[in-house]
Write a protein that holds these residues in place. Structure first.
Motif, short mmCIF file in Angstrom:
data_model
loop_
_atom_site.label_atom_id
_atom_site.label_comp_id
_atom_site.label_asym_id
_atom_site.label_seq_id
_atom_site.Cartn_x
_atom_site.Cartn_y
_atom_site.Cartn_z
N SER A 195 1.63 11.64 -4.83
CA SER A 195 1.40 10.63 -3.79
C SER A 195 0.00 10.78 -3.20
O SER A 195 -0.54 11.88 -3.13
CB SER A 195 2.42 10.77 -2.67
OG SER A 195 3.71 10.54 -3.16
N ASN A 196 -0.54 9.68 -2.78
CA ASN A 196 -1.82 9.65 -2.09
C ASN A 196 -1.53 9.51 -0.60
O ASN A 196 -1.20 8.43 -0.12
CB ASN A 196 -2.65 8.48 -2.60
CG ASN A 196 -4.01 8.41 -1.95
OD1 ASN A 196 -4.36 9.23 -1.11
ND2 ASN A 196 -4.78 7.40 -2.33
N ASN A 218 1.04 3.89 -3.30
CA ASN A 218 0.54 5.24 -3.12
C ASN A 218 1.65 6.29 -3.09
O ASN A 218 1.41 7.43 -2.73
CB ASN A 218 -0.30 5.33 -1.85
CG ASN A 218 -1.59 4.58 -1.99
OD1 ASN A 218 -2.36 4.84 -2.90
ND2 ASN A 218 -1.84 3.63 -1.11
N LYS A 226 0.83 -1.20 0.00
CA LYS A 226 0.00 0.00 0.00
C LYS A 226 0.86 1.25 0.00
O LYS A 226 0.57 2.22 -0.69
CB LYS A 226 -0.94 0.01 1.20
CG LYS A 226 -2.17 -0.81 1.02
CD LYS A 226 -3.19 -0.48 2.08
CE LYS A 226 -4.46 -1.22 1.85
NZ LYS A 226 -5.22 -0.72 0.72
N GLY A 280 -3.67 7.01 1.45
CA GLY A 280 -3.29 5.63 1.16
C GLY A 280 -1.99 5.24 1.85
O GLY A 280 -1.85 4.12 2.34
N LYS A 281 -1.04 6.19 1.87
CA LYS A 281 0.21 5.93 2.57
C LYS A 281 -0.02 5.78 4.06
O LYS A 281 0.57 4.91 4.71
CB LYS A 281 1.20 7.06 2.31
CG LYS A 281 1.87 6.98 0.95
CD LYS A 281 2.72 8.17 0.63
CE LYS A 281 3.80 8.47 1.62
NZ LYS A 281 4.67 9.59 1.20
#
Length: 75
Positions: A43-44, A29, A25, A47-48
């Motif tokens: 970047s998300n 991300n 994950k 999600g990170k």
């Protein structure tokens, strides 16, 4: 093999799988693009953060598994 050792082994196996999911994950991300000398970060963050929570849960599961393996039961 008594029950505590079996549960400890299952917790350690579960921690490895949860840690693997968390690391994937985090990697999925995290994206960075280099375009004409400019670094664009796509970047998300949520999600990170979810990936880091999975890794934290994996550490707790691993610690619980080690504790269960080392515990002395009178059974």
């Amino acid at each position: 093999m008594n029950t505590a050792k079996l549960i400890g082994a299952l917790l350690i196996i579960a921690s490895i799988s949860v840690g693997y999911i968390g690391m994937n994950k985090i990697a999925d991300n995290t994206k960075e693009v280099n375009f004409l000398g400019l670094k664009i970060n796509a970047s998300n963050e949520s999600g990170k953060q979810q990936g880091y929570l999975y890794v934290g849960a994996a550490i707790l599961l691993f610690a619980g598994g080690l504790y269960a393996l080392k515990s002395k039961s009178n059974a």
